[in-house]
Design a protein around this motif. Structure first.
Motif, short mmCIF file in Angstrom:
data_model
loop_
_atom_site.label_atom_id
_atom_site.label_comp_id
_atom_site.label_asym_id
_atom_site.label_seq_id
_atom_site.Cartn_x
_atom_site.Cartn_y
_atom_site.Cartn_z
N TYR A 60 -8.60 -2.85 5.42
CA TYR A 60 -7.80 -3.94 4.63
C TYR A 60 -8.69 -4.98 4.34
N CYS A 100 9.03 -3.05 -2.30
CA CYS A 100 8.40 -4.24 -2.06
C CYS A 100 7.85 -5.09 -3.23
N ASP A 102 4.73 -4.44 -4.30
CA ASP A 102 3.44 -4.32 -4.29
C ASP A 102 2.74 -3.52 -5.19
N GLY A 107 -0.81 -5.96 -1.36
CA GLY A 107 0.18 -5.33 -0.74
C GLY A 107 -0.31 -5.35 0.91
N CYS A 108 0.39 -4.63 1.49
CA CYS A 108 0.45 -4.57 2.94
C CYS A 108 -0.89 -3.84 3.51
N ALA A 109 -1.12 -4.19 4.60
CA ALA A 109 -2.61 -3.55 5.29
C ALA A 109 -2.47 -1.90 5.04
N SER A 124 -1.13 0.04 2.77
CA SER A 124 -1.07 0.43 1.31
C SER A 124 -2.43 0.13 0.92
N ARG A 166 7.68 3.19 6.03
CA ARG A 166 6.41 2.79 5.76
C ARG A 166 5.57 3.70 4.92
N CYS A 178 4.47 2.89 1.41
CA CYS A 178 3.03 2.02 1.45
C CYS A 178 1.91 3.08 1.44
#
Ligand code: FES
Length: 130
Positions: free
Chosen positions: A14, A37, A39, A61-63, A65, A104, A107
């Protein structure tokens, strides 16, 4: 590898994603988003004689993804396109190495689903309920 090490690996990808950026003369550019979300990632593919010669991505996006996209690019670089059309989601989840909750899953699979769409292979069915 213990799950702590996998978590550390995810954070490392990430922070310092592999193959991050654009390919200016990409053969295929494909955006994918996570509708839950908002992302998104964009994948840039350069084909070379039936193989994926080069792949890069950009995204926010999140870690999970972004790390999964980074890990995916390492896994698929140089592989035959025909093989990648059938690239199993599970292979990416195995590489992530931590349990992914249903919440998740979108993601974790954003990158591989985007790759499949890019290659015209459709999105693999997932068991999660939206
Ligand atoms: Fe948006 Fe994970 S929270 S991709």
């Amino acid at each position: 590898m213990s799950s702590d090490l996998y978590r550390e690996q995810i954070l490392e990808h990430y922070r310092n994603p592999h193959n991050f950026g654009e390919i200016q003369d990409a053969d295929i550019t494909q955006e994918g988003d996570n509708p839950l979300c908002g992302d998104m990632i964009t994948m840039y593919l350069k084909l070379d004689d039936g193989r994926l010669g080069s792949v890069k991505f950009r995204g926010r996006g999140c870690a999970i993804s972004q790390a999964s996209a980074s890990i995916l690019t390492d896994l698929v670089m140089g592989r035959p396109v025909d093989e990648l059309k059938r690239f199993p989601t599970q292979a990416l989840l195995d590489e992530l190495g931590i349990p992914i909750s249903p919440a998740r899953m979108k993601c974790a699979t954003l990158s591989v689903n985007t790759l499949r769409v890019a290659l015209g292979a459709g999105v693999e069915d997932e068991d999660d309920a939206d």
